[in-house]
Design a protein around this motif. Structure first.
Motif, PDB file in Angstrom:
ATOM      1  N   PHE A  35       0.854  -1.189   0.000  1.00 26.10           N
ATOM      2  CA  PHE A  35       0.000   0.000   0.000  1.00 26.10           C
ATOM      3  C   PHE A  35       0.889   1.238   0.000  1.00 26.10           C
ATOM      4  O   PHE A  35       1.348   1.689   1.044  1.00 26.10           O
ATOM      5  N   LEU A  36       1.148   1.776  -1.192  1.00 24.83           N
ATOM      6  CA  LEU A  36       2.089   2.871  -1.342  1.00 24.83           C
ATOM      7  C   LEU A  36       1.355   4.200  -1.517  1.00 24.83           C
ATOM      8  O   LEU A  36       0.272   4.243  -2.117  1.00 24.83           O
ATOM      9  N   ARG A  45      -5.003  -0.602  -3.151  1.00 24.03           N
ATOM     10  CA  ARG A  45      -5.947   0.221  -2.416  1.00 24.03           C
ATOM     11  C   ARG A  45      -7.006  -0.711  -1.828  1.00 24.03           C
ATOM     12  O   ARG A  45      -7.305  -1.763  -2.395  1.00 24.03           O
ATOM     13  N   ASN A  46      -7.592  -0.322  -0.697  1.00 26.99           N
ATOM     14  CA  ASN A  46      -8.544  -1.202  -0.022  1.00 26.99           C
ATOM     15  C   ASN A  46      -9.536  -0.362   0.773  1.00 26.99           C
ATOM     16  O   ASN A  46      -9.312  -0.032   1.931  1.00 26.99           O
ATOM     17  N   GLY A  47     -10.643   0.014   0.129  1.00 28.23           N
ATOM     18  CA  GLY A  47     -11.655   0.811   0.791  1.00 28.23           C
ATOM     19  C   GLY A  47     -12.457  -0.015   1.787  1.00 28.23           C
ATOM     20  O   GLY A  47     -12.843  -1.149   1.488  1.00 28.23           O
ATOM     21  N   ASN A  48     -12.686   0.548   2.975  1.00 26.34           N
ATOM     22  CA  ASN A  48     -13.422  -0.135   4.040  1.00 26.34           C
ATOM     23  C   ASN A  48     -14.384   0.830   4.718  1.00 26.34           C
ATOM     24  O   ASN A  48     -14.118   2.033   4.792  1.00 26.34           O
ATOM     25  N   ALA A  61     -21.770   4.298   8.314  1.00 32.26           N
ATOM     26  CA  ALA A  61     -20.358   3.969   8.196  1.00 32.26           C
ATOM     27  C   ALA A  61     -19.554   5.172   7.716  1.00 32.26           C
ATOM     28  O   ALA A  61     -20.036   5.984   6.924  1.00 32.26           O
ATOM     29  N   THR A  62     -18.343   5.281   8.204  1.00 32.44           N
ATOM     30  CA  THR A  62     -17.365   6.243   7.706  1.00 32.44           C
ATOM     31  C   THR A  62     -16.442   5.510   6.741  1.00 32.44           C
ATOM     32  O   THR A  62     -15.859   4.484   7.095  1.00 32.44           O
ATOM     33  N   GLN A  63     -16.316   6.015   5.532  1.00 29.31           N
ATOM     34  CA  GLN A  63     -15.506   5.343   4.522  1.00 29.31           C
ATOM     35  C   GLN A  63     -14.043   5.764   4.624  1.00 29.31           C
ATOM     36  O   GLN A  63     -13.726   6.929   4.886  1.00 29.31           O
ATOM     37  N   GLY A  64     -13.150   4.812   4.419  1.00 28.30           N
ATOM     38  CA  GLY A  64     -11.722   5.104   4.448  1.00 28.30           C
ATOM     39  C   GLY A  64     -10.927   3.977   3.833  1.00 28.30           C
ATOM     40  O   GLY A  64     -11.481   2.941   3.448  1.00 28.30           O
ATOM     41  N   GLN A  65      -9.635   4.182   3.737  1.00 27.92           N
ATOM     42  CA  GLN A  65      -8.723   3.160   3.244  1.00 27.92           C
ATOM     43  C   GLN A  65      -8.181   2.338   4.411  1.00 27.92           C
ATOM     44  O   GLN A  65      -7.991   2.858   5.517  1.00 27.92           O
ATOM     45  N   LEU A 146      -7.837   7.176   6.496  1.00 27.62           N
ATOM     46  CA  LEU A 146      -6.874   6.092   6.356  1.00 27.62           C
ATOM     47  C   LEU A 146      -6.642   5.410   7.696  1.00 27.62           C
ATOM     48  O   LEU A 146      -6.414   6.074   8.711  1.00 27.62           O
ATOM     49  N   CYS A 147      -6.681   4.072   7.681  1.00 28.81           N
ATOM     50  CA  CYS A 147      -6.351   3.256   8.843  1.00 28.81           C
ATOM     51  C   CYS A 147      -5.261   2.287   8.431  1.00 28.81           C
ATOM     52  O   CYS A 147      -5.393   1.575   7.426  1.00 28.81           O
TER      53      CYS A 147
END
Length: 230
Positions: A35-36, A45-48, A61-65, A146-147
């Motif tokens: 994940f650069l 990339r990985n949206g969660n 939900a709050t969207q983030g990577q 981002l997490c």
């Protein structure tokens, strides 16, 4: 920054490769992870969706990577902690620890984020907060939440190098790579000083990929050097 692809084929030798690369003069830092900040070929990339613990059935939900990194990621990419601490692999509790950016903290309403528990299906305890940085196009909506967590099975290895004796450094990297994987070529590295303005501060914001939509350069294998101020 020099990015080597295909390191996942090394299996349990991958940490030995990392340690040998760190011993090369003029190598500042080495990080394993896919994940650069710059979305070059192979970067993930990985949206969660995220919630505060206990609020999943109540709040939107709050969207983030959601990125998997190692303990050297922050130093390698120059990300600054504004609160808390970095990961420590020697701490068993860090297997469920998270470092988030200020955007995700704000979106979740975390005024005192250190020690807070958040969930994306798994529950994570926040141990650090980093400053916001843009890792997508400036044509987007600005910062994204981002997490980051301490784990992963990477195929990419990022090497932060100093500008002195560049060719010698590259030769040393190739020598180490060939020792571990003699039949697999590493990527060709290019030094593009023209890209430096886009990884410096812009209006107080660290930019890693501001020209994604306007420049073909970011699709080439790159070296971003740890250069002195211009």
């Amino acid at each position: 920054m020099i990015v080597l692809r295909g390191v996942g084929t090394l299996g349990n030798q991958i940490l030995s490769l990392k340690n040998e690369l760190k011993s090369i003069p003029n190598v500042s830092s080495v990080s394993l992870g896919d994940f650069l900040p710059v979305p070059i070929d192979g970067a993930k990339r990985n949206g969660n969706p995220f919630w505060n613990e206990g609020r999943r059935e109540v709040d939107m939900a709050t969207q983030g990577q959601f990125w998997e990194i190692d303990q050297d990621y922050l130093a390698t990419f120059g990300l600054q902690l504004t609160k808390g601490r970095n990961f420590d692999p020697k701490m068993a509790t860090d297997s469920t620890a998270a470092i988030i950016n200020q955007k995700l903290a704000d979106d979740l309403g975390l005024k005192n984020p250190i020690g807070a528990k958040i969930t994306n299906g798994n529950t994570w305890t926040v141990v650090g907060v980093v400053d916001n940085f843009i890792f997508e196009s400036l044509k987007g909506k600005g910062y994204a939440g981002l997490c980051m967590v301490l784990r992963g099975y990477p195929s990419l290895l990022s090497i932060k190098v100093k500008p002195e004796n560049l060719q010698e450094t590259l030769n040393g990297i190739n020598t180490v790579w060939n020792k571990f994987s003699p039949n697999q070529k590493s990527i060709t590295a290019f030094w593009m000083r023209a890209l430096l303005p886009f990884i410096k501060m812009l209006n107080g914001r660290k930019i890693y990929s501001a020209v994604l939509q306007s420049s073909p350069f970011l699709w080439l294998p790159l070296v971003f050097l740890d250069l002195p101020p211009m």
